[in-house]
Scaffold this motif. Sequence first.
Motif, PDB file in Angstrom:
ATOM      1  N   ASN A  47       0.830  -1.208   0.000  1.00  0.00           N
ATOM      2  CA  ASN A  47       0.000   0.000   0.000  1.00  0.00           C
ATOM      3  C   ASN A  47       0.864   1.257   0.000  1.00  0.00           C
ATOM      4  N   ASP A  48       1.957   1.231   0.759  1.00  0.00           N
ATOM      5  CA  ASP A  48       2.876   2.389   0.792  1.00  0.00           C
ATOM      6  C   ASP A  48       3.523   2.622  -0.564  1.00  0.00           C
ATOM      7  N   VAL A  49       3.876   1.520  -1.245  1.00  0.00           N
ATOM      8  CA  VAL A  49       4.477   1.656  -2.586  1.00  0.00           C
ATOM      9  C   VAL A  49       3.471   2.278  -3.545  1.00  0.00           C
ATOM     10  N   ILE A  50       2.238   1.758  -3.529  1.00  0.00           N
ATOM     11  CA  ILE A  50       1.211   2.259  -4.438  1.00  0.00           C
ATOM     12  C   ILE A  50       0.910   3.734  -4.178  1.00  0.00           C
ATOM     13  N   LYS A  51       0.949   4.154  -2.919  1.00  0.00           N
ATOM     14  CA  LYS A  51       0.692   5.555  -2.576  1.00  0.00           C
ATOM     15  C   LYS A  51       1.914   6.443  -2.762  1.00  0.00           C
ATOM     16  N   GLY A  52       3.063   5.846  -3.154  1.00  0.00           N
ATOM     17  CA  GLY A  52       4.267   6.638  -3.384  1.00  0.00           C
ATOM     18  C   GLY A  52       5.010   7.004  -2.128  1.00  0.00           C
ATOM     19  N   LYS A  53       4.683   6.316  -1.032  1.00  0.00           N
ATOM     20  CA  LYS A  53       5.335   6.613   0.236  1.00  0.00           C
ATOM     21  C   LYS A  53       6.588   5.772   0.448  1.00  0.00           C
ATOM     22  N   ARG A  54       6.753   4.729  -0.359  1.00  0.00           N
ATOM     23  CA  ARG A  54       7.884   3.826  -0.203  1.00  0.00           C
ATOM     24  C   ARG A  54       8.449   3.505  -1.588  1.00  0.00           C
ATOM     25  N   SER A  55       9.769   3.353  -1.654  1.00  0.00           N
ATOM     26  CA  SER A  55      10.423   3.010  -2.925  1.00  0.00           C
ATOM     27  C   SER A  55      10.280   1.532  -3.215  1.00  0.00           C
ATOM     28  N   LEU A  56      10.191   1.218  -4.503  1.00  0.00           N
ATOM     29  CA  LEU A  56      10.135  -0.165  -4.930  1.00  0.00           C
ATOM     30  C   LEU A  56      11.544  -0.746  -4.903  1.00  0.00           C
ATOM     31  N   THR A  57      11.683  -1.936  -4.278  1.00  0.00           N
ATOM     32  CA  THR A  57      12.997  -2.591  -4.224  1.00  0.00           C
ATOM     33  C   THR A  57      13.117  -3.590  -5.371  1.00  0.00           C
ATOM     34  N   PRO A  58      14.348  -3.980  -5.732  1.00  0.00           N
ATOM     35  CA  PRO A  58      14.523  -4.989  -6.793  1.00  0.00           C
ATOM     36  C   PRO A  58      13.803  -6.284  -6.476  1.00  0.00           C
ATOM     37  N   GLU A  59      13.803  -6.691  -5.176  1.00  0.00           N
ATOM     38  CA  GLU A  59      13.125  -7.924  -4.798  1.00  0.00           C
ATOM     39  C   GLU A  59      11.626  -7.817  -5.062  1.00  0.00           C
ATOM     40  N   MET A  60      11.024  -6.683  -4.682  1.00  0.00           N
ATOM     41  CA  MET A  60       9.593  -6.503  -4.925  1.00  0.00           C
ATOM     42  C   MET A  60       9.305  -6.470  -6.421  1.00  0.00           C
ATOM     43  N   ALA A  61      10.195  -5.848  -7.195  1.00  0.00           N
ATOM     44  CA  ALA A  61      10.001  -5.765  -8.646  1.00  0.00           C
ATOM     45  C   ALA A  61       9.954  -7.155  -9.268  1.00  0.00           C
ATOM     46  N   LEU A  62      10.825  -8.061  -8.796  1.00  0.00           N
ATOM     47  CA  LEU A  62      10.842  -9.428  -9.317  1.00  0.00           C
ATOM     48  C   LEU A  62       9.565 -10.170  -8.952  1.00  0.00           C
ATOM     49  N   LEU A  63       9.073  -9.966  -7.724  1.00  0.00           N
ATOM     50  CA  LEU A  63       7.833 -10.610  -7.291  1.00  0.00           C
ATOM     51  C   LEU A  63       6.647 -10.105  -8.109  1.00  0.00           C
ATOM     52  N   LEU A  64       6.632  -8.782  -8.372  1.00  0.00           N
ATOM     53  CA  LEU A  64       5.553  -8.201  -9.171  1.00  0.00           C
ATOM     54  C   LEU A  64       5.616  -8.679 -10.619  1.00  0.00           C
ATOM     55  N   GLU A  65       6.830  -8.901 -11.110  1.00  0.00           N
ATOM     56  CA  GLU A  65       6.990  -9.415 -12.481  1.00  0.00           C
ATOM     57  C   GLU A  65       6.306 -10.762 -12.630  1.00  0.00           C
ATOM     58  N   ASN A  66       6.492 -11.618 -11.653  1.00  0.00           N
ATOM     59  CA  ASN A  66       5.885 -12.948 -11.706  1.00  0.00           C
ATOM     60  C   ASN A  66       4.364 -12.893 -11.573  1.00  0.00           C
ATOM     61  N   ALA A  67       3.887 -11.944 -10.750  1.00  0.00           N
ATOM     62  CA  ALA A  67       2.452 -11.874 -10.483  1.00  0.00           C
ATOM     63  C   ALA A  67       1.692 -11.144 -11.584  1.00  0.00           C
ATOM     64  N   LEU A  68       2.292 -10.095 -12.135  1.00  0.00           N
ATOM     65  CA  LEU A  68       1.591  -9.253 -13.112  1.00  0.00           C
ATOM     66  C   LEU A  68       2.108  -9.405 -14.534  1.00  0.00           C
ATOM     67  N   ASP A  69       3.186 -10.158 -14.684  1.00  0.00           N
ATOM     68  CA  ASP A  69       3.803 -10.325 -16.006  1.00  0.00           C
ATOM     69  C   ASP A  69       4.257  -8.982 -16.587  1.00  0.00           C
ATOM     70  N   ILE A  70       4.793  -8.146 -15.690  1.00  0.00           N
ATOM     71  CA  ILE A  70       5.359  -6.859 -16.092  1.00  0.00           C
ATOM     72  C   ILE A  70       6.846  -6.900 -15.777  1.00  0.00           C
ATOM     73  N   SER A  71       7.669  -6.561 -16.707  1.00  0.00           N
ATOM     74  CA  SER A  71       9.116  -6.652 -16.553  1.00  0.00           C
ATOM     75  C   SER A  71       9.590  -5.936 -15.285  1.00  0.00           C
ATOM     76  N   ALA A  72      10.392  -6.632 -14.493  1.00  0.00           N
ATOM     77  CA  ALA A  72      10.972  -6.034 -13.290  1.00  0.00           C
ATOM     78  C   ALA A  72      11.890  -4.873 -13.666  1.00  0.00           C
ATOM     79  N   THR A  73      12.585  -5.011 -14.797  1.00  0.00           N
ATOM     80  CA  THR A  73      13.478  -3.936 -15.267  1.00  0.00           C
ATOM     81  C   THR A  73      12.674  -2.687 -15.579  1.00  0.00           C
ATOM     82  N   PHE A  74      11.519  -2.888 -16.229  1.00  0.00           N
ATOM     83  CA  PHE A  74      10.642  -1.755 -16.551  1.00  0.00           C
ATOM     84  C   PHE A  74      10.195  -1.036 -15.281  1.00  0.00           C
ATOM     85  N   LEU A  75       9.775  -1.816 -14.280  1.00  0.00           N
ATOM     86  CA  LEU A  75       9.315  -1.216 -13.024  1.00  0.00           C
ATOM     87  C   LEU A  75      10.452  -0.472 -12.312  1.00  0.00           C
TER      88      LEU A  75
END
Length: 371
Positions: A47-75
């Motif tokens: 929720n903090d990431v979505i609201k812009g209160k927290r930075s996205l980490t590489p680990e979260m980007a990889l998890l989101l890539e698997n869940a949303l099929d959006i490139s972690a590099t892009f994020l």
Amino acid sequence: MTKFSFNQAVPFEATHVGEVIKDELAARNMKQSELSELTGIQKSILNDVIKGKRSLTPEMALLLENALDISATFLMNIQTQYELDCAKQSERVVLQTKMLEIWNVLKEQVSTQFFRKVGIIKGNLIEDVNRIFEVFGVDNLDDFFGLKAKEMELSYYYRKSEKVTTNPVDILSWKYYCYYLSKNDESLLGIFEKNRVYSLTKELNNVFKENSGTVKKTGKVLNRYGIRFMVVKKVGQVPVDGMSFWMGNHPTIVVTERISSIDNFAFTILHEVGHVYSHLTKDGKAMINMFDEKKDSEEYEADNFALNAVVPNADWKKFLARTRDVVPYKIAPYIKEEADKYEVNPQILFGRYKHDIGIYRIRNYFNSRIL
């Protein structure tokens, strides 16, 4: 010269990667709780990431890539760009504040109205300050005030006339704008030689006599003789007619747009030519031609040069003696005869005649316009 660095492409508002994730959830009709379950990212952190209160980490980007099929590099690229944009926006605020402080001082020292008229000031504070510094050839306010102090020692530019108001700020601004134009002028120039003054004045008189495309042809003649030539907008209400100065390896002659008659134009050009060949030196002072009661010896010498370059003073005095009993309103045929004798424009002699007898309201018999 050192210039202020600023990327004008800085966005008004930086876009956080959370906005992208939020849009994806809306498009998929997915709740944050579902995404949290899919990725294993705590709901509060997500929720903090979505609201812009927290930075996205590489680990979260990889998890989101698997869940949303959006490139972690892009994020992560969006996250990195967001951080860069925030840094640039912070830099912009600091720079804008600094430039505002400089501007509040500078606007009292230069003619902002003139600089706006000629396109130096365009409405972007940071760039405007930078361009004004460039015109004066300085990097900062300290250098500017040092330059101004030297100019104030040259009392010629700050003299007062009983007939006209001479504004030092306007004169300083106009003078250095002319320097700036001369530095950036790309005209092809011949070799300047001191011994060619007679042939130059003869060619110029031919141009004035023909009076067709006069300004352009005057420039071409002067350029061939190694002299830069510019026509510059007048500054404020200061009656500046012209100026001459050295720039690099060549002299420059400037006239203002306030000159509208061929006789005034010719006299101003020849006056400045007189300065060029008799008074100017490299790294020496500029010669500014203003309407003023007080003239120094150099100005008188330039006046005499201009007059002699059309008709020798001794011959002109003889002409005045011969025509002293002629009514001024019937002088035109005599002027024409004298002009033909010396192969010059009759209006130039007519203007000289009116000046010498002190009567200026005589109807013009000759074309006075610059064509």
